[in-house]
Design an enzyme around this catalytic site. Structure first.
Site, PDB file in Angstrom:
ATOM      1  N   THR A  86       0.822  -1.209   0.000  1.00  9.07           N
ATOM      2  CA  THR A  86       0.000   0.000   0.000  1.00  9.07           C
ATOM      3  C   THR A  86       0.857   1.260   0.000  1.00  9.07           C
ATOM      4  O   THR A  86       1.883   1.333   0.677  1.00  9.07           O
ATOM      5  CB  THR A  86      -0.926   0.004   1.230  1.00  9.07           C
ATOM      6  OG1 THR A  86      -1.778  -1.135   1.166  1.00  9.07           O
ATOM      7  CG2 THR A  86      -1.771   1.256   1.289  1.00  9.07           C
ATOM      8  N   GLY A 114     -25.590  -2.470  26.298  1.00 12.07           N
ATOM      9  CA  GLY A 114     -26.068  -1.197  26.817  1.00 12.07           C
ATOM     10  C   GLY A 114     -24.939  -0.251  27.166  1.00 12.07           C
ATOM     11  O   GLY A 114     -23.898  -0.221  26.512  1.00 12.07           O
ATOM     12  N   GLY A 115     -25.141   0.535  28.240  1.00 12.83           N
ATOM     13  CA  GLY A 115     -24.143   1.519  28.644  1.00 12.83           C
ATOM     14  C   GLY A 115     -22.805   0.904  28.993  1.00 12.83           C
ATOM     15  O   GLY A 115     -21.747   1.458  28.672  1.00 12.83           O
ATOM     16  N   HIS A 116     -22.820  -0.252  29.643  1.00 13.44           N
ATOM     17  CA  HIS A 116     -21.556  -0.893  30.027  1.00 13.44           C
ATOM     18  C   HIS A 116     -20.745  -1.322  28.811  1.00 13.44           C
ATOM     19  O   HIS A 116     -19.522  -1.476  28.898  1.00 13.44           O
ATOM     20  CB  HIS A 116     -21.823  -2.104  30.923  1.00 13.44           C
ATOM     21  CG  HIS A 116     -22.345  -1.750  32.279  1.00 13.44           C
ATOM     22  ND1 HIS A 116     -21.949  -0.617  32.962  1.00 13.44           N
ATOM     23  CD2 HIS A 116     -23.248  -2.377  33.094  1.00 13.44           C
ATOM     24  CE1 HIS A 116     -22.568  -0.559  34.129  1.00 13.44           C
ATOM     25  NE2 HIS A 116     -23.374  -1.614  34.232  1.00 13.44           N
ATOM     26  N   GLU A 156      -5.425  -5.200   3.046  1.00 10.79           N
ATOM     27  CA  GLU A 156      -5.284  -6.170   1.950  1.00 10.79           C
ATOM     28  C   GLU A 156      -6.435  -6.104   0.942  1.00 10.79           C
ATOM     29  O   GLU A 156      -6.904  -7.117   0.455  1.00 10.79           O
ATOM     30  CB  GLU A 156      -5.152  -7.594   2.510  1.00 10.79           C
ATOM     31  CG  GLU A 156      -3.972  -7.790   3.434  1.00 10.79           C
ATOM     32  CD  GLU A 156      -2.661  -7.307   2.825  1.00 10.79           C
ATOM     33  OE1 GLU A 156      -2.445  -7.530   1.631  1.00 10.79           O
ATOM     34  OE2 GLU A 156      -1.868  -6.699   3.556  1.00 10.79           O
TER      35      GLU A 156
END
Length: 700
Positions: free
Chosen positions: A147, A413-415, A437
């Site tokens: 690349t 959820g939030g956790h 790749e």
């Protein structure tokens, strides 16, 4: 199965233990299947997990989140150094299991997987004998420089040059402009001593001396001194800086200023330049990209590894987390896994995890068969099919694995937003796979182009099939993974009901029926694109590249449909293989695997209804039945969710998650990690006295 004494001494969560007691199959038996029915692999895994759990640094993955970039890399080098002991004890199998058991990525993985895949695919026997052991024993460290800052997926457009100097018999590597700078090269920023450079091969004509471009070719280049690790003359190399994730890996940049290398440094298994400067071309043009296909094979196989971690965390947490009561008389709140929307977030990706395990296994075998045929007999029969499938599968499987990890994070959820859940780190470390790749929005074009070639062959009467595939030779039979194109072209079935009746099946949800739906869908999409191209040309539009560009969305979707069929076929074939050997697989396991296959298939159908309805091959009433069946399959799988993820046998250190530990001690672990973090060591934050305290004491 691995169960260290530390886990045994921990208090077990009653909800998780209840879930485990509901299993309809043997968890250890399924784990045995997932380890290729090899007790040796399981024993090595257990020893490695014990090694990791006993290491004072590696066993505390949560501490990574408080480290600077330099500290993360220092830790990663320490973890890498421990690989030496693992390899000495267990060899290459141990190395691979070590990588899969770690919470974080480490720099050595670039040398051992990315570089090694490319080098073994492209290097001649002489080069392998001369150099490979140096990389294998970590005397050298390799990387893969393809690349560029200005070119990624368009490999043909890379700008780095490699000119043959006939007078000295050398090659000269050069970065002619800024956009030719190699960029994003894993392992190159700090560690690599060598790299495989892809560059445009330029050879002077023997007639007029003008340079002729033979396209991109690979060359092995030393970039750093083996004495003091400093960059060699003409080499500018460094790290590209902070990224979304993967920050324990040193992605680098590389610029070359007319750097000379010996002629023997051209990786020459399939092509070479002789002493007279004459180019000896490969038998098949795509052999140049054999190394890239090898790396993709590894990515396809390892999508299972990351997704299995995500679904393990999400399912364990969802059986512990409780929210809301069904009615006022209930004594306890309901487990969130009982809600159908939570099941819908997680269970399809659990099914996908198993599907991807068996798909990766199949593709890895096919890649090894192809490379063996090429190396031993220069037989390229399997190459075109494999290259096309690698492009589409890499795109599908990396993107859908990223989606699956994110869906699992959202299900917490939030956790799930906390790094202590293990999911944000897992996602940010994995998501780059969609671009690495080959960018996942471009690769599918290679797959569809191949599918159109097969369709054209079938329409011209060359649809004879075998277990091999066509390359560029129209006389060769079409391959196993595309045989359905000929079958569908020849089929007399006008709808799925005729197929079900002819095959004596009991329902549209029978795996054979579902598989047939995916075969027909893929065939129709391929045919539709061919017809669209033909229609444009019939209307006077001869600009094929523009027609192709206008159809990019449909082309990508066509590749996705073919690859989803490949995945489902791979999963089903493995189930049939397992069920044919009752001594190695009990009926209870094949039953749950078939339920996972059906769940995965119907979930995809529900997400792509237009495809399956477009030619009335399926009736609306049958689609409605399939939609209702999906919820029923969720309920069938419900008692086995925790046992299924237990079969992955992932230790707590691997997961690095307060939410997904084996014993389910979610809340105390979450609180402990939060309360003991470095930021809480001092009650006053840095800068408080200089900035905030004066405001509190002021009289504004």
């Amino acid at each position: 199965m691995y169960c260290p004494k530390a886990y045994e001494n921990e208090k077990k969560n009653e909800d998780l233990e209840f879930e485990r007691s509901q299993s309809t199959f043997s968890v250890s038996e399924l784990n045995f299947i997932l380890n290729n029915n090899d007790h040796n692999i399981i024993n090595i895994k257990n020893e490695i997990k014990k090694f990791i759990d006993n290491d004072e640094i590696i066993s505390k993955p949560q501490e990574i989140h408080f480290l600077s970039r330099e500290e993360q890399y220092k830790r990663a080098l320490y973890v890498s150094s421990k690989l030496i002991e693992i390899k000495k004890r267990f060899g290459e199998i141990g190395r691979d299991q070590y990588y899969q058991s770690l919470f974080e990525e480490i720099p050595f993985v670039i040398n051992d997987i990315v570089f090694a895949c490319a080098f073994k695919s492209l290097a001649s026997d002489e080069q392998m004998n001369r150099l490979y052991s140096k990389f294998e024993n970590y005397q050298y460290f390799g990387s893969y420089s393809q690349t560029e800052i200005g070119h990624g997926s368009n490999v043909q457009g890379i700008e780095t040059t490699c000119t043959f100097i006939k007078e000295t018999g050398e090659f000269e590597l050069n970065s002619p402009n800024l956009t030719s700078t190699k960029f994003w090269i894993g392992g190159l920023g700090k560690l690599a001593t060598h790299t495989i450079v892809f560059a445009q091969l330029l050879i002077p004509s023997s007639i007029d001396g003008k340079l002729k471009n033979y396209g991109p070719h690979p060359f092995i280049l030393q970039v750093r001194s083996l004495d003091d690790h400093s960059p060699l003359p003409g080499v500018t190399v460094g790290d590209i800086g902070p990224k979304l994730g993967f920050n324990s890996i040193d992605n680098g940049f590389l610029r070359l200023d007319h750097v000379r290398i010996p002629r023997e440094n051209m990786l020459s298994r399939f092509f070479r330049v002789n002493e007279q400067g004459e180019y000896e071309k490969p038998k098949h043009p795509k052999l140049i990209y054999a190394g890239m296909v090898g790396v993709r094979s590894s990515m396809i196989e390892n999508s299972f590894v990351s997704l299995s971690r995500a679904v393990t965390i999400a399912i364990r947490y969802s059986t512990i987390r409780k929210q809301f009561k069904s009615n006022r008389l209930d004594k306890q709140e309901k487990k969130i896994i009982e809600y159908s929307n939570q099941m819908n977030r997680i269970i399809p990706y659990l099914a996908q995890t198993f599907a991807y395990f068996f798909t990766g296994k199949r593709f890895s075998i096919e890649f090894d068969q192809m490379m063996k045929a090429v190396k031993h007999n220069q037989d390229t029969t399997l190459l075109s099919e494999l290259h096309a499938n690698s492009s589409g599968l890499k795109s599908l499987m990396t993107q859908s694995t990223s989606d699956g990890i994110e869906s699992c994070r959202l299900s917490c959820g939030g956790h799930g937003y906390s790094q202590f859940s293990g999911l944000p780190y897992l996602w940010s470390n994995y998501v780059h796979m969609s671009s690495a790749e080959g960018e996942s929005n471009l690769l599918p074009q290679q797959t569809t182009k191949y599918l159109l070639t097969i369709l054209r062959k079938v329409l011209s009467g060359g649809g004879g099939s075998s277990d091999t595939t066509t390359a560029d030779d129209d006389n060769k039979p079409i391959g196993k993974s595309v045989k359905y194109i000929n079958d569908e072209f020849q089929s007399s079935f006008e709808n799925i009901n005729q197929f079900i009746q002819e095959k004596g099946l009991n329902s549209i949800i029978h795996p054979d029926s579902l598989l047939q739906l995916f075969k027909h869908r893929s065939f129709i999409l391929i045919k539709s694109i061919a017809e669209s191209i033909q229609e444009q040309m019939s209307n006077g539009n001869k600009d094929i590249p523009q027609i192709w560009s206008d159809l990019n969305v449909e082309i990508n979707h066509c590749s996705k449909a073919h690859c989803q069929l490949y995945v489902i076929q791979s999963f089903y074939d493995q189930i049939l293989l397992l069920s044919s050997n009752s001594s190695s697989c009990s009926s209870s396991i094949t039953t749950v695997l078939i339920q996972l296959l059906q769940t995965y298939s119907i979930w995809i159908i529900n997400s792509n209804l237009v495809d399956f309805l477009q030619d009335q091959y399926v009736e609306l009433s049958q689609i409605d039945f399939l939609k209702k069946s999906l919820i029923n399959f969720y309920k069938l799988l419900r008692p086995n969710l925790v046992p299924l993820v237990d079969s992955f046998d992932l230790c707590n250190t691997t997961l690095g998650s307060a939410l997904g530990s084996y014993n389910g001690d979610v809340y105390s672990t979450l609180y402990k990690w939060a309360s003991t973090q470095p930021f809480n060591k001092n009650s006053l934050p840095l800068g408080f006295n200089e900035t905030i305290k004066p405001l509190i004491n002021s009289k504004l």
